[in-house]
Design a protein around this motif. Structure first.
Motif, PDB file in Angstrom:
ATOM      1  N   ALA A 354      49.012  34.199  46.236  1.00  0.00           N
ATOM      2  CA  ALA A 354      47.557  34.330  46.353  1.00  0.00           C
ATOM      3  C   ALA A 354      47.029  33.665  45.108  1.00  0.00           C
ATOM      4  O   ALA A 354      47.091  34.237  44.025  1.00  0.00           O
ATOM      5  N   MET A 357      44.708  35.149  42.426  1.00  0.00           N
ATOM      6  CA  MET A 357      45.058  36.424  41.796  1.00  0.00           C
ATOM      7  C   MET A 357      45.985  36.157  40.614  1.00  0.00           C
ATOM      8  O   MET A 357      46.522  35.065  40.452  1.00  0.00           O
ATOM      9  N   ARG A 360      50.653  38.723  37.644  1.00  0.00           N
ATOM     10  CA  ARG A 360      51.156  40.077  37.838  1.00  0.00           C
ATOM     11  C   ARG A 360      50.897  40.559  39.263  1.00  0.00           C
ATOM     12  O   ARG A 360      51.788  41.085  39.924  1.00  0.00           O
ATOM     13  N   ASP A 361      49.681  40.357  39.737  1.00  0.00           N
ATOM     14  CA  ASP A 361      49.375  40.778  41.103  1.00  0.00           C
ATOM     15  C   ASP A 361      50.291  40.081  42.100  1.00  0.00           C
ATOM     16  O   ASP A 361      50.728  40.676  43.082  1.00  0.00           O
ATOM     17  N   ASN A 362      50.579  38.822  41.838  1.00  0.00           N
ATOM     18  CA  ASN A 362      51.463  38.086  42.743  1.00  0.00           C
ATOM     19  C   ASN A 362      52.869  38.662  42.725  1.00  0.00           C
ATOM     20  O   ASN A 362      53.501  38.804  43.764  1.00  0.00           O
ATOM     21  N   PHE A 364      53.805  41.676  41.988  1.00  0.00           N
ATOM     22  CA  PHE A 364      53.941  43.026  42.532  1.00  0.00           C
ATOM     23  C   PHE A 364      53.382  43.176  43.944  1.00  0.00           C
ATOM     24  O   PHE A 364      53.361  44.280  44.476  1.00  0.00           O
ATOM     25  N   ALA A 365      52.955  42.077  44.510  1.00  0.00           N
ATOM     26  CA  ALA A 365      52.351  42.157  45.840  1.00  0.00           C
ATOM     27  C   ALA A 365      53.247  42.870  46.848  1.00  0.00           C
ATOM     28  O   ALA A 365      52.767  43.617  47.686  1.00  0.00           O
ATOM     29  N   VAL A 368      53.984  47.023  45.695  1.00  0.00           N
ATOM     30  CA  VAL A 368      52.876  47.917  45.342  1.00  0.00           C
ATOM     31  C   VAL A 368      53.310  49.376  45.433  1.00  0.00           C
ATOM     32  O   VAL A 368      53.073  50.168  44.526  1.00  0.00           O
TER      33      VAL A 368
END
Ligand SMILES: Nc1ncnc2c1ncn2[C@@H]1O[C@H](COP(=O)(O)OP(=O)(O)OP(=O)(O)O)[C@@H](O)[C@H]1O
Ligand SMILES: Nc1ncnc2c1ncn2[C@@H]1O[C@H](COP(=O)(O)OP(=O)(O)OP(=O)(O)O)[C@@H](O)[C@H]1O
Ligand SMILES: [Mg+2]
Ligand SMILES: [Mg+2]
Lengths: 520, 304, 355, 362
Positions: A354, A357, A360-362, A364-365, A368
């Protein structure tokens, strides 16, 4: 030198290009193209080749620098201008309208008119078939793009440029998606073009192609043109060392495989695509722990579909998949992930990340649910800690884990994808073109990781169009052609690139019995 | 039930149908052009509204309904290009731009109406005139058909003529080829040196023309004045028609007609004993059902 | 066509330069809050005319504020008005009852006039509030009679309402009863636009009714009703206006053709009610903290008897209308009201005359 | 070194977005000023009145806050759906039906007031969810355009609502279209005498915090953002995307419904809406200003409310129609949403920054 100068058709001097996100794609670029030559441009991913070409085609404007055409300084502020000046470009990715015919694509933008207003269809067909004939391209111009092969699409792209009177033709990685045979065909056409007085700029990551067809080669590194050489005066080893600025390790050492438990079994998988084409035709095989099985094949023969079905991205029409001898009930990515299947997709930009984003967000996508406090709230401190660790582990070049992914280079994005996929509790890795378009350093890192995990007991299915990679990594190898597995090789060591090519093109096919050895 | 039949199977019902459909057909054709070029033009609602007011002003102050129509078209084009400038040249999200534009149109028209006539409700104080209705010579004589087809406002004829024009434009001209390419694969279009921006601007301008005519019909054909928010969501319905008609001129026209049938029915049905609120809901309900059915069908086609 | 700006609305903030000065009124200030928009050629425009009269005839300082149809803004607008240095704060629609009731006690030194609804005088100290309502059912009764006389015995007449709600149905009930009083077999088609602002809808409703053989339509639907007038003109049918004398309004702007189709209007003299109240107050005659109901007798409601009316009805018909009018005034005829009427009762009345 | 540069670019980008916002506001006012100059002789005093208006009395200032409450609800509602890239405008219908639902509960439910209020708001939320859920479910099941569908659905909500209102809540003795009054005490109270400011302001504050927490701090929020950024990616990483998309619309609808309920119980004593209140579109507008961040939505709502109330004051004082705010708002929004606005200047700065960095390196 004065003699040379008279023949220089295109010259770029001191080009600097900074993208809005701050990436300095071209720092100091100097390029001279001589009339009638095929001039290669080579460099690691992100070296700035495509950027330079886009500047020469008027799609991007440089911050600094000058461009001369036939000795005259020119400002190329739009593709239209470049086209008018006789420059044509075939982009790294196809730029064709799928729902239109070849002829419509060819004349788009300079359509013949009837009564000053209406589209003259007859004239359109005439123009496009004439140009195809002139350059010896055997295609049916009335077919729709969505129904033709990649090779024909590539030819359409070239014709698009030629019909606009391009004397200088820029080809950005034209062979990346072609079969060896199609490439051969293309080279024939290019030589023919050269003979007819065209000048060609040719970008490729494949050294052998450059050696085969090009007259001179310019090497780029980190936004700078390093050197231009006559091809006959240089060697692949020299080019690659200049390209990366160090010696490339061309071979990864690996221990022999230790075959373990049966991890995944596919039985008679079938898949028919939207256009009604049967992309998978009763494909069966077994995947064992501790082994890398690679799937070779020309793009479009079902490998992508296979990878997508094994990861749950697409649903099969027939057949079944067993993981650790248990039949899959639910065919969603979620279900496959729960069973320990991870997937490195081919398209890292639109599927694998993504981009707006953070890193980190990538990362842990897909995890979660494992990083929670009180089952609901994100456990950010733990995330941050692990993110840091993995960023280091996978050598992602960034200044913080909160940096947005779209600020990274392609190679680094791929590292983020790998960091996400290859850190979970997994048993099976489906890796689809994991190093495509990735610089040598990153490729090496990813390949080493794959071997590392194989040795740790994971089953790896590697789908790759890069034969080097196939030879380097695989313990076993299958070839896919026309939706079927048409060859199976127990041991890749005794295989030659040429032979593999024959199977990839379906010129040769193994018998059913031979293929079925994979069942053992 | 008998009343119902009496209401529907009359020539006047079909005559109304054409009148009700006129602004929808025009606006939905505008939506078709832009969506073929790859833009969702929700702003068509605001364009209609502003054009409707501009037409009235021009008609009252500059010389009659024909000048009004011309100005309405011109203003439609300007608004369209403005939306284009913001969403394409200034790169704002096009849906958001259009929503902002529509909000502005509702308030802005009231602002200017007040500035000119010191009324926030209607421009009834102005004498702004009406575009003529036209009897069609031979058809007029035919018993039933004559009553249905003849004597409509000139813009009703224009709207159905426009279906044909838009069809030719999209499928039989170079411009159409470019517009369709701009929607299907914008990169392909740029790669051959055609300016994507220019193509989209042209598409927007054409949709502005259509929206402008639709607006002019509202305030100088349907009725003869402007009133606050008088388009009352017709632009949104046009979008729905475009979606239902798969962005083809014929399809969108059919969808507009479907809505018009539902709306004309809703007028007729009230004569019976149905609760009025539910009857008023009918056209919107029909559109929703139509949209859903269309989606289901499209999904099924894809699955095949 | 050349433009004609109606002078009616254009000068509400100008100083009352050449107006006749009234001793008691000079220096007094009144403010009218319109919780909708002007330009309806009806209710609100009528109120606005009342303000104009205050200015021109009494030399008062007046101001008119339009809030539009956003309910959230009504109360603040009224409070804003009360905050101004004014003597009279005027609101003219039934739905302004709550804001008036709420704010009036906070501004005991100001006088509040509410037209067309009544506050609950018991609820608080509302001795500074005056309310006037209209017996719109009585006016509509006359409109109904006029309509009933315009068609043959047992013929059909039409009614177009903005919404299916008590105040609109109050018009309808009076209309039906009035028509029945002169035409016992009359049929009434009633429909609702559901939207006061979509004139196209008003037009379509009227057309459908005319196509159903309706001889005359009475449209009580705000600006949407103006679309119905348009339809009548186009189809050369008769229509009855509402709230103001709408044919005069058209005539004033030079549209004779339209004016001629508005055979009469059911007038609610909102403007006059305002004028009357303030005029009486200046003379010390108005009773505050109370409400008045203005019927035909008080000239609060009535029919517009203009040239077009005179030309549209025969002497015999006009005499009949006068006779009925007298009977209503005398209380011989009691007109029902939809306010407080249950849906079933209402449906009974409506269905009884359905064609 | 490269990292340093990135951090620097990042910082510059942040400054830049603030500058851009300020310039956008300035330009919007300038253009509006020019427009006003055509309709009034005193555009300066008109503009001045626009700015000082809300501060002239306590009540006016409180009106700004009152107005900001429903706007914030609407903004949050739209925000949750936009985060999942759902252009669902049914908040409008949800708001309307939510308000009606709470009114019906407030009229009929014979519970202690506090319980009635809680029940009214909760049911309003549920109804809002249902409304926004319809385009949602059509989207996930058949891939219908939620945008177009929700635009149509709002009208259906209006007419169904009016029908229900007429059937169950209408007070036949009222001289205008209004419901029966709410039961004694069933309202959100009054904070400051002589104003209408109600306890809904605390409720909305709770919703702001809750929505922000939800979007940025919970697992659902993270999944929602992932799905919104890239649907394919969401599916690929194993998120039940249809569930998340539905959730975003149900939650968005819930917030809209509660917003409608709070507005009804806070500001009115009977239900009397006969048209859609327009908050759905306002919600979109707010999200552009607030860059789709729930934390900024109340600020944006306050700013918009401030403008609108200021404009009303200006209209009273200066005879410039208050609808001019529609133009001001649109201009600000458009310039804020316009990514390319001032981009040339931005590019120059960035180029300078990076060039400077290169100098430092060598
Ligand atoms: N549109 C863009 N915006 C921002 N940065 C870009 C853009 N396009 C390319 N870049 C960046 O510019 C650098 C040069 O990219 P370019 O595409 O020119 O490389 P390349 O040499 O063509 O690589 P490849 O071999 O992968 O095609 C890369 O770091 C890339 O991240
Ligand atoms: N519009 C954009 N804005 C910002 N960055 C972009 C943009 N487009 C591309 N990039 C950057 O360009 C890089 C390369 O993009 P591209 O589409 O050329 O992929 P690629 O050629 O496969 O990648 P690589 O450069 O590793 O070969 C990406 O790292 C991305 O960060
Ligand atoms: Mg490239
Ligand atoms: Mg690349």
């Amino acid at each position: 030198m004065g003699d040379m100068n008279s023949k220089v058709v295109l010259k770029a001097e001191g080009i600097v290009k900074v993208y809005p996100n701050g990436v300095v794609a071209n720092k100091d670029v100097n390029l001279e193209i001589v009339a009638g030559e095929i001039h290669a441009l080579i460099g690691e991913n992100g070296a700035g080749k495509s950027t330079l070409m886009k500047i020469l085609f008027g799609m991007e404007q440089p911050e600094k620098g000058k461009i001369y055409l036939n000795g005259q300084e020119v400002t190329l502020d739009s593709p239209k201008k470049a086209i008018n000046l006789g420059i044509g470009m075939v982009h790294q990715h196809f730029m064709l309208v799928e729902s239109l015919t070849i002829a419509e694509n060819i004349v788009l933008g300079k359509e013949p008119k009837k009564n000053g207003f209406f589209l003259d269809r007859r004239e359109m067909l005439k123009i496009s078939s004439e140009v195809a004939e002139k350059y010896n391209f055997s295609i049916n111009v009335e077919e729709k793009i969505e129904n033709v092969s990649v090779g024909v699409k590539q030819e359409t792209e070239i014709l698009k440029a030629l019909v606009r009177g391009a004397k200088i033709l820029i080809l950005d990685e034209p062979t990346a998606v072609l079969t060896p045979q199609e490439t051969k065909n293309l080279f024939e056409e290019l030589r023919n073009l050269k003979k007819q007085g065209h000048t060609i700029i040719f970008i490729s990551h494949k050294l052998n192609e450059i050696m085969e067809i090009c007259d001179r080669v310019t090497i780029m590194r980190h936004g700078v043109t390093v050197e231009t050489k006559e091809v006959k005066d240089t060697s692949p080893a020299e080019i690659s060392s200049k390209m990366v600025g160090r010696d490339v390790v061309l071979h990864i050492d690996k221990l022999p495989a230790k075959k373990g438990e049966l991890c995944l079994e596919a039985k008679d998988l079938c898949y028919t695509n939207k256009l009604g084409k049967m992309m998978l035709d009763h494909v069966s095989f077994k995947l064992y722990a501790g082994e890398i099985v690679s799937v070779a094949g020309v793009e479009g023969n079902g490998q992508s579909e296979l990878a997508e079905i094994l990861s749950g991205m697409k649903e099969k029409n027939e057949g079944e998949i067993l993981i650790e001898n248990k039949r899959m009930q639910d065919y969603s990515p979620k279900a496959f992930r729960e069973k320990g299947v991870v997937y490195i997709p081919e398209d890292r930009m639109s599927v694998g990340s993504a981009e707006r984003m953070s890193i980190r967000d990538n990362i842990f996508a897909c995890k979660v649910d494992q990083y929670l406090k009180k089952n609901v709230f994100l456990d950010e401190s733990r995330m941050e800690k692990d993110a840091k660790k993995w960023i280091e582990d996978f050598q992602v070049l960034c200044f913080s884990s909160k940096q947005k992914v779209n600020m990274l280079s392609g190679g680094n994005i791929q590292k983020v994808v790998a960091a996400r996929e290859l850190t979970e509790d997994f048993k099976i890795i489906i890796a689809e073109q994991p190093t495509r378009g990735i610089d040598a350093g990153t490729s090496e890192l990813i390949r080493r990781k794959l071997i590392e995990f194989r040795d740790a007991g994971a089953a790896v299915l590697l789908i790759s169009a890069d034969l080097n990679e196939v030879f380097e990594l695989s313990d076993k190898c299958v070839v896919m052609w026309n939706g079927k597995i048409n060859a199976y090789f127990e041991d890749t060591a005794e295989l030659t690139e040429e032979e593999l090519g024959y199977y990839m093109l379906g010129v040769k096919n193994q018998s059913k019995e031979e293929v079925e050895k994979i069942w053992r | 039930m008998k009343t119902l039949v009496k209401v529907i199977f009359t020539s006047s019902f079909f005559y109304s149908l054409i009148r009700v459909a006129t602004p929808l057909v025009l606006a939905s054709l505008g939506a078709v052009i832009t969506s073929n070029a790859g833009i969702t033009n929700i702003g068509i609602e605001g364009i209609m509204l502003i054009s409707a007011l501009a037409g009235v002003f021009a008609s009252a102050f500059l010389g009659g309904p024909w000048v009004g129509l011309l100005v309405a078209i011109l203003v439609g084009v300007i608004c369209s290009l403005l939306i284009g400038y913001v969403s394409m040249s200034l790169k704002a999200d096009s849906v958001l731009t259009c929503i902002a534009f529509n909000t502005m149109a509702v308030g802005g028209t009231v602002y200017f109406m007040y500035a000119v006539v010191k009324d926030k409700g209607t421009t009834l104080a102005l004498d702004s005139g009406k575009l003529p209705s036209i009897p069609i010579p031979i058809i007029e004589e035919i018993p039933v058909l004559g009553k249905i087809l003849s004597n409509h406002n000139i813009l009703s004829y224009v709207s159905f003529f426009m279906v044909f024009v838009v069809y030719i434009l999209l499928y039989k001209t170079p411009l159409g080829l470019r517009i369709r390419s701009a929607g299907k694969d914008p990169k392909a279009l740029s790669s051959v040196g055609v300016s994507l921006l220019k193509t989209r601007y042209i598409a927007l301008a054409i949709s502005g023309v259509l929206g402008g005519i639709a607006g002019a019909f509202m305030s100088m054909g349907y009725v003869t004045w402007f009133s606050k928010n008088m388009t009352a969501g017709r632009g949104f319905i046009a979008l729905a028609a475009d979606a239902m008609g798969n962005s083809t001129p014929i399809g969108a026209t059919m969808a507009s007609l479907l809505f018009a049938v539902a709306e004309a029915l809703s007028y007729g049905l009230q004569v019976t004993t149905f609760p009025p609120e539910l009857v008023q809901m009918l056209p919107y309900m029909a559109t929703i059902v139509g949209l859903i059915l269309y989606s289901i069908k499209r999904n099924a086609d894809k699955a095949k | 066509g050349g433009a004609k700006v109606q002078t009616d609305n254009s000068n509400k903030t100008e100083a009352a330069g050449d107006a006749v000065k009234d001793e008691a009124a000079s220096g007094k200030k009144a403010i009218l809050v319109i919780n909708g928009n002007l330009g309806d050629l009806g209710f609100f425009d009528s109120a606005n005319r009342g303000m104009k009269r205050l200015k021109n005839e009494l030399g008062m300082d007046v101001k008119v504020v339009e809030t539009g149809d956003d309910e959230a803004k009504w109360e603040p607008a009224l409070a804003d008005a009360a905050d101004e240095p004014v003597d009279y704060v005027i609101a003219v629609s039934p739905s302004m009852v709550e804001p008036v009731q709420k704010l009036a006690p906070d501004y005991p030194e100001k006088k509040f006039i509410l037209i067309d609804n009544v506050v609950d005088f018991q609820a608080a100290n509302l001795s500074n509030v005056y309310c006037a309502t209209f017996k719109q059912n009585e006016g509509s009764f006359l409109a109904g009679a006029a309509a009933g006389l315009s068609v043959e015995e047992g013929g059909t007449i039409g009614f177009i309402g903005g919404m299916d709600i008590p105040p609109i149905n109050d018009f309808l009930v009076g209309y039906i009863e009035g028509a029945q009083s002169v035409n016992s077999g009359v049929k009434v088609i009633s429909t609702y636009t559901g939207d006061y602002y979509d004139p196209a809808k008003g037009k379509e409703h009227a057309i459908v009714q005319f196509n159903q053989g309706v001889g005359v339509v009475f449209a009580a639907a705000g600006p949407a009703g103006l679309g119905s007038i348009e339809a009548a003109t186009e189809q050369d049918k008769k229509i009855i206006g509402v709230d103001s004398d709408q044919s005069t309004a058209y005539e004033n702007k030079g549209d004779k053709k339209t004016a001629e189709h508005i055979v009469t209007s059911m007038i609610k003299n909102v403007g006059d009610a305002i004028f009357r109240a303030i005029d009486k107050d200046l003379k010390g005659e108005l009773k505050w903290g109370a409400a008045e109901s203005l019927g035909i007798a008080e000239e609060g409601v009535g029919l517009a008897k203009n040239d077009i009316y005179n030309a549209s009805f025969t002497d015999e018909q006009k005499a009949k209308i006068e006779e009925i009018q007298q009977e209503v005034v005398d209380g011989k005829i009691k007109v029902s009201s939809a306010i407080g009427m249950s849906t079933e009762e209402l449906d009974k009345i409506r269905n009884a005359v359905k064609p | 070194m490269a990292m340093n540069m990135n951090a620097k670019v990042d910082r510059y980008n942040r400054y830049f977005s603030i500058i851009r916002f300020v310039v956008a506001v300035f330009i919007a006012f300038f253009i509006s000023f020019v427009i006003m100059a055509f309709s009034t002789e005193h555009p300066f005093s008109a503009l001045l009145n626009l700015f000082i208006g809300p501060f002239t009395t306590l009540r006016r200032f409180s009106t700004v806050l009152e107005t900001a409450i429903p706007l914030t609800f609407a903004g949050l509602s739209v925000c949750v759906m936009f985060k999942a890239r759902q252009f669902n405008l049914a908040s409008e219908g949800g708001f309307f039906l939510g308000a009606l639902t709470s009114a019906i509960v407030a009229i009929y439910m014979p519970l202690p007031p506090v319980l009635s209020i809680i029940l009214a708001l909760f049911l309003a939320g549920i109804v809002g969810s249902l409304v926004c859920g319809i385009p949602g479910i059509c989207k996930v099941k058949w891939n219908s355009s939620e945008l177009v569908l929700s635009l149509m659905l709002n009208y259906v909500a209006l007419y169904i609502g009016t029908f229900i209102f007429n059937q169950v809540a209408k007070d036949p003795s009222s001289a205008y279209s209004a419901s029966f009054p709410f039961r004694e005490g069933v309202n959100l109270g009054n904070l400051i005498p002589k104003t209408r400011l109600h306890y809904g302001i605390f409720l909305v504050a709770v919703f702001v915090v809750f929505t922000w927490q939800f979007i940025y701090k919970t697992k659902w929020g993270m999944k929602l953002r992932i799905v919104g950024e890239n649907l394919k990616f969401g599916k690929y990483v194993g998120i039940g995307t249809t569930g998340i998309i539905m959730m975003s619309q149900l939650l968005g609808g819930f917030i809209a419904g509660v917003g409608g309920g709070a507005e009804m119980l806070g500001m009115y004593s009977r239900f009397q809406w006969s048209a859609l209140p327009g908050y759905g579109f306002d919600g979109v507008v707010l999200n552009i200003l607030a860059k789709e961040n729930p934390a900024y939505i109340p600020i944006a709502a306050f700013a918009v409310a401030y403008l609108r109330i200021g404009a009303d004051y200006m209209y009273k004082k200066s005879d410039v129609a208050s609808e001019i705010v529609a133009i001001i708002e649109a201009l600000v929004i458009v310039l804020v949403a316009a990514n390319a606005f001032l981009e040339k200047y931005h590019h120059k700065v960035i180029t300078r920054v990076t060039a400077g960095d290169k100098g430092g390196k060598e």
